[in-house]
Motif scaffolding. Structure first.
Motif, mmCIF file in Angstrom:
data_model
loop_
_atom_site.group_PDB
_atom_site.id
_atom_site.type_symbol
_atom_site.label_atom_id
_atom_site.label_comp_id
_atom_site.label_asym_id
_atom_site.label_seq_id
_atom_site.Cartn_x
_atom_site.Cartn_y
_atom_site.Cartn_z
ATOM 1 N N ASN A 133 0.820 -1.205 0.000
ATOM 2 C CA ASN A 133 0.000 0.000 0.000
ATOM 3 C C ASN A 133 0.855 1.256 0.000
ATOM 4 O O ASN A 133 1.873 1.338 0.685
ATOM 5 C CB ASN A 133 -0.902 0.022 1.237
ATOM 6 N N SER A 134 0.438 2.225 -0.777
ATOM 7 C CA SER A 134 0.984 3.577 -0.722
ATOM 8 C C SER A 134 -0.202 4.483 -1.020
ATOM 9 O O SER A 134 -0.396 4.947 -2.143
ATOM 10 C CB SER A 134 2.105 3.762 -1.751
ATOM 11 N N THR A 135 -1.005 4.682 0.008
ATOM 12 C CA THR A 135 -2.327 5.256 -0.210
ATOM 13 C C THR A 135 -2.477 6.623 0.449
ATOM 14 O O THR A 135 -1.663 7.036 1.264
ATOM 15 C CB THR A 135 -3.405 4.312 0.354
ATOM 16 N N ALA A 136 -3.541 7.297 0.049
ATOM 17 C CA ALA A 136 -3.865 8.639 0.548
ATOM 18 C C ALA A 136 -2.658 9.553 0.349
ATOM 19 O O ALA A 136 -2.115 9.632 -0.748
ATOM 20 C CB ALA A 136 -4.306 8.572 2.006
ATOM 21 N N GLY A 137 -2.208 10.237 1.409
ATOM 22 C CA GLY A 137 -1.045 11.108 1.267
ATOM 23 C C GLY A 137 0.183 10.342 0.849
ATOM 24 O O GLY A 137 1.065 10.882 0.165
ATOM 25 N N GLY A 138 0.266 9.046 1.245
ATOM 26 C CA GLY A 138 1.411 8.231 0.866
ATOM 27 C C GLY A 138 1.528 8.006 -0.630
ATOM 28 O O GLY A 138 2.592 7.657 -1.142
ATOM 29 N N ALA A 139 0.428 8.192 -1.378
ATOM 30 C CA ALA A 139 0.476 8.017 -2.824
ATOM 31 C C ALA A 139 1.378 9.051 -3.485
ATOM 32 O O ALA A 139 1.878 8.846 -4.603
ATOM 33 C CB ALA A 139 -0.931 8.112 -3.411
ATOM 34 N N TYR A 140 1.591 10.163 -2.796
ATOM 35 C CA TYR A 140 2.427 11.201 -3.375
ATOM 36 C C TYR A 140 3.918 10.880 -3.259
ATOM 37 O O TYR A 140 4.740 11.554 -3.877
ATOM 38 C CB TYR A 140 2.124 12.546 -2.710
ATOM 39 N N ILE A 141 4.284 9.877 -2.443
ATOM 40 C CA ILE A 141 5.702 9.493 -2.384
ATOM 41 C C ILE A 141 6.154 8.987 -3.748
ATOM 42 O O ILE A 141 7.101 9.524 -4.334
ATOM 43 C CB ILE A 141 5.957 8.450 -1.278
ATOM 44 N N PRO A 142 5.489 7.963 -4.343
ATOM 45 C CA PRO A 142 5.844 7.636 -5.729
ATOM 46 C C PRO A 142 5.471 8.752 -6.696
ATOM 47 O O PRO A 142 6.182 8.984 -7.691
ATOM 48 C CB PRO A 142 5.056 6.353 -6.007
ATOM 49 N N GLY A 143 4.384 9.461 -6.395
ATOM 50 C CA GLY A 143 3.955 10.513 -7.312
ATOM 51 C C GLY A 143 4.966 11.630 -7.462
ATOM 52 O O GLY A 143 5.020 12.296 -8.500
ATOM 53 N N LEU A 173 -8.190 0.329 -9.523
ATOM 54 C CA LEU A 173 -8.087 1.665 -8.947
ATOM 55 C C LEU A 173 -6.633 2.113 -8.778
ATOM 56 O O LEU A 173 -6.314 3.288 -8.976
ATOM 57 C CB LEU A 173 -8.807 1.689 -7.597
ATOM 58 N N GLY A 174 -5.755 1.178 -8.412
ATOM 59 C CA GLY A 174 -4.383 1.609 -8.135
ATOM 60 C C GLY A 174 -3.359 0.500 -8.174
ATOM 61 O O GLY A 174 -2.284 0.635 -7.574
ATOM 62 N N GLY A 175 -3.627 -0.592 -8.885
ATOM 63 C CA GLY A 175 -2.688 -1.699 -8.955
ATOM 64 C C GLY A 175 -1.476 -1.386 -9.825
ATOM 65 O O GLY A 175 -1.479 -0.457 -10.633
ATOM 66 N N ALA A 176 -0.439 -2.198 -9.679
ATOM 67 C CA ALA A 176 0.807 -1.973 -10.424
ATOM 68 C C ALA A 176 0.577 -2.055 -11.924
ATOM 69 O O ALA A 176 1.122 -1.250 -12.697
ATOM 70 C CB ALA A 176 1.847 -3.000 -9.983
ATOM 71 N N GLN A 177 -0.221 -3.050 -12.363
ATOM 72 C CA GLN A 177 -0.437 -3.211 -13.804
ATOM 73 C C GLN A 177 -1.166 -2.001 -14.384
ATOM 74 O O GLN A 177 -0.817 -1.507 -15.466
ATOM 75 C CB GLN A 177 -1.212 -4.494 -14.071
ATOM 76 N N MET A 178 -2.165 -1.506 -13.652
ATOM 77 C CA MET A 178 -2.884 -0.322 -14.135
ATOM 78 C C MET A 178 -1.937 0.869 -14.251
ATOM 79 O O MET A 178 -1.931 1.580 -15.266
ATOM 80 C CB MET A 178 -4.041 0.009 -13.184
ATOM 81 N N MET A 231 7.020 -0.606 -9.343
ATOM 82 C CA MET A 231 5.891 -1.240 -8.670
ATOM 83 C C MET A 231 5.924 -2.746 -8.894
ATOM 84 O O MET A 231 6.461 -3.222 -9.905
ATOM 85 C CB MET A 231 4.560 -0.656 -9.162
ATOM 86 N N VAL A 232 5.337 -3.489 -7.960
ATOM 87 C CA VAL A 232 5.373 -4.951 -7.967
ATOM 88 C C VAL A 232 4.002 -5.507 -8.339
ATOM 89 O O VAL A 232 2.983 -5.109 -7.767
ATOM 90 C CB VAL A 232 5.797 -5.495 -6.584
ATOM 91 N N ARG A 233 4.019 -6.426 -9.283
ATOM 92 C CA ARG A 233 2.780 -7.044 -9.779
ATOM 93 C C ARG A 233 1.955 -7.633 -8.627
ATOM 94 O O ARG A 233 2.465 -8.339 -7.770
ATOM 95 C CB ARG A 233 3.144 -8.163 -10.765
ATOM 96 N N GLU A 234 0.669 -7.300 -8.641
ATOM 97 C CA GLU A 234 -0.310 -7.822 -7.696
ATOM 98 C C GLU A 234 -0.004 -7.495 -6.230
ATOM 99 O O GLU A 234 -0.624 -8.042 -5.325
ATOM 100 C CB GLU A 234 -0.474 -9.348 -7.867
ATOM 101 N N ARG A 235 0.960 -6.616 -6.009
ATOM 102 C CA ARG A 235 1.318 -6.224 -4.647
ATOM 103 C C ARG A 235 1.131 -4.724 -4.408
ATOM 104 O O ARG A 235 0.562 -4.310 -3.403
ATOM 105 C CB ARG A 235 2.771 -6.599 -4.351
ATOM 106 N N SER A 236 1.637 -3.931 -5.333
ATOM 107 C CA SER A 236 1.607 -2.477 -5.156
ATOM 108 C C SER A 236 0.188 -1.958 -5.291
ATOM 109 O O SER A 236 -0.549 -2.338 -6.214
ATOM 110 C CB SER A 236 2.504 -1.791 -6.192
ATOM 111 N N LYS A 237 -0.184 -1.080 -4.389
ATOM 112 C CA LYS A 237 -1.497 -0.429 -4.427
ATOM 113 C C LYS A 237 -1.287 1.054 -4.155
ATOM 114 O O LYS A 237 -0.971 1.455 -3.041
ATOM 115 C CB LYS A 237 -2.427 -1.020 -3.364
ATOM 116 N N VAL A 238 -1.446 1.868 -5.193
ATOM 117 C CA VAL A 238 -1.215 3.302 -5.068
ATOM 118 C C VAL A 238 -2.468 4.046 -5.502
ATOM 119 O O VAL A 238 -2.843 4.020 -6.676
ATOM 120 C CB VAL A 238 -0.006 3.757 -5.925
ATOM 121 N N PHE A 239 -3.154 4.657 -4.552
ATOM 122 C CA PHE A 239 -4.322 5.467 -4.889
ATOM 123 C C PHE A 239 -4.564 6.503 -3.807
ATOM 124 O O PHE A 239 -4.175 6.315 -2.656
ATOM 125 C CB PHE A 239 -5.580 4.636 -5.111
#
Length: 548
Positions: free
Chosen positions: A197-207, A242-247, A214-222
């Protein structure tokens, strides 16, 4: 090894003088000091074990059961084999309501020959959620990266802010976003590897990072997960769309690299760093430095258990610097402060070390001159603390201790060469400032387990409060309660003693770690190498007004 710039032919090392030591490792005093040091180190190891243990066996096992690596295992695979990792702030949050370590690992490691500042969320502690101490620890890491031009690699797995403590995180937490953009603007690369997970405010770290893995079927960024989206918009969605690595790799473009598993993600991060072409901007160290001729093991017995007992810091220096060679500057003037030149792992350093605890006018003026010389020659400064502060009393006030102490503090504050501080023993009062305490922004600051730091010593502080209370009672014409005074003094001494200890101070990030004295040379060598990733340049004037 970290890359260095070629500075051309080097002068041969000076012929070392004979090393003299007065340390008797068989004396009762030395053996008592050593036993006390080992006892303190055992206590320190127990606290470090708490940080390494993360959220405890239950959550560690749950994490492993999901086929995931622990934070420190990720770092171990990321850095070059058989290279050290200098962990920073490992005791963050000690003494607070939050777990020791603050659910994050930070430190400096070598990746493909390049020293990098590495941060890793610990998802076994409340899913890697950030508490107020996590924020302080992350901000300190960014500060180190910026000052020393270290590329930043963030190993991300966090659900964002620990919501019950949001009031202490939200407002200051924006500095994390600011730092990432400023690092990038300064040409310092930032890499985010997202493992979960790298969600909410944490989504801006990769952003806001320059490179994202990102890792397949593991990373969740939204910004908002499926429940929040449902509540806010009525839209039905799932994690992957919504926020998977493949998307993010195929559709949004947020992911620059798509990894099949965690080891693949770490290999990719190593290749990113390898392609940076990063070069150090500071001068290279002397090749093949000579180790100290005095045994580093002997550092354990040098500091007395009672810090009111003086010890000679030259004995410490002889067990830390190359060849045990220390060329002392003004040795007969201001003798309670030792100043001089040495090399450490091939890097030149100027050293200021408290010899008798108290700083007088002569010591202050000597320090100011020495700091100016180091700036003139672009030589980093190492401060070894054992001071009770600047001398007080009628004779010394009339002799100008305020203006001379201010001269030393002025020199430290306006010096531009990198500073490193190590608290060996006491570090009290304005002496802590004059010896480059945390407020004066040393590049790194570490403490030995024997160190203590406060406004003044516990007994002195309790005594001052007693004198003030006694004078107040006399002024009001009432009897003084001696029994209550004794109780107050004991309580105050106990409080100040506990608040002066290195683990208490380290828990509040007033240092970058409490270290084993025997590791001092290694830690300082790693710090000096990191410092030389940036240019090493001193102040050319600009020290302000020195009151004479």
């Amino acid at each position: 090894m970290p890359r260095t710039v070629d500075t051309g032919p080097q002068h041969p090392a000076p012929s070392p003088p004979e090393t003299r030591t007065a340390v008797d490792t068989a004396s009762p005093e030395y053996l008592a000091n050593r036993e006390a040091a080992l006892a303190r180190l055992a206590e320190l190891d127990a606290e470090h074990a708490k940080a390494i243990g993360g959220g405890g066996p239950k959550y560690v096992d749950r994490h492993r059961g999901r086929g995931k690596l622990l934070a420190r295992e990720r770092i171990e695979l990321l850095i070059d084999p058989d290279t050290p990792f200098l962990e920073l702030s490992p005791l963050a949050a000690w003494g607070s309501d939050y777990p020791v370590g603050a659910s994050m690992v930070t430190g400096i490691g070598v990746i493909e020959g390049t020293e990098c500042l590495i941060t890793a969320n610990d998802p076994t502690v409340r899913g890697g959620a950030s508490n107020p101490w996590t924020l302080k620890k992350a901000l300190r890491a960014n500060e180190i990266a910026f000052a020393n031009r270290l590329p930043v690699v963030s190993l991300v797995e966090s659900g964002g802010a620990d919501l019950p403590s949001q009031k202490e995180i939200f407002i200051p937490g924006g500095a994390l976003f600011r730092d990432l953009t400023r690092l990038s603007a300064a040409g310092i690369p930032t890499v985010a590897v997202v493992f979960g997970n790298s969600t909410a405010g944490g989504a801006y770290i990769p952003g806001m990072s320059d490179h994202v893995v990102m890792v397949r079927e593991r990373s969740k960024v939204f910004l908002g997960g499926p429940p929040l989206v449902k509540m806010a918009t009525g839209e039905e969605s799932d994690d992957e769309s919504l926020g998977g690595a493949q998307m993010h790799a195929r559709t949004s473009g947020l992911a620059d690299y798509f990894a099949v598993d965690e080891p693949d993600a770490l290999r990719t991060a190593r290749r990113i760093v390898a392609r940076l072409g990063w070069r150090k901007q500071g001068p290279a160290p002397r090749q093949n430095p000579v180790p100290p001729r005095c045994a580093e093991e002997e550092l354990l017995g040098l500091v007395p258990g009672d810090l009111r007992t003086p010890f000679d810091p030259r004995e410490v220096i002889a067990r830390v610097v190359d060849g045990s060679v220390f060329d002392e500057f003004k040795p007969l003037y201001g003798p309670s402060l030792a100043t001089g030149w040495a090399e450490l792992h091939g890097y030149p350093v100027g050293i200021l070390a408290n010899a008798q605890g108290v700083l007088f006018s002569a010591e202050s003026q000597k320090a100011a001159q020495f700091i100016q010389l180091a700036n003139q020659r672009d030589i980093p400064l190492l401060f070894l603390h054992n001071t009770t502060g600047y001398m007080v009393g009628r004779e010394y006030e009339q002799g100008g201790i305020i203006k001379h102490g201010a001269m030393m503090i002025n020199a430290v504050a306006n010096s531009r060469v990198p500073h490193i501080s190590v608290l060996l023993g006491a570090s009290y009062g304005a002496g802590h400032y004059g010896m480059c305490g945390r407020a004066f922004e040393p590049r790194f600051l570490f403490a030995w387990p024997s160190a203590k730091s406060a406004v003044m010593g516990p007994a002195q502080l309790a005594g001052v409060l007693s004198i003030v209370a006694r004078q107040s009672a006399a002024a009001q014409g009432r009897p003084y309660d001696e029994e209550a005074d004794a109780g107050l003094r004991a309580m105050v001494e106990q409080q100040i003693e506990s608040e002066s200890l290195p683990m208490f101070l380290s828990g509040r990030l007033y240092d970058d770690g409490v270290i084993d004295p025997r590791d001092t040379r290694t830690v300082l060598g790693l710090c000096l190498s990191a410092i030389h990733s940036a240019p090493v340049e001193g102040a050319r004037g600009g020290f302000g007004v020195f009151r004479m």
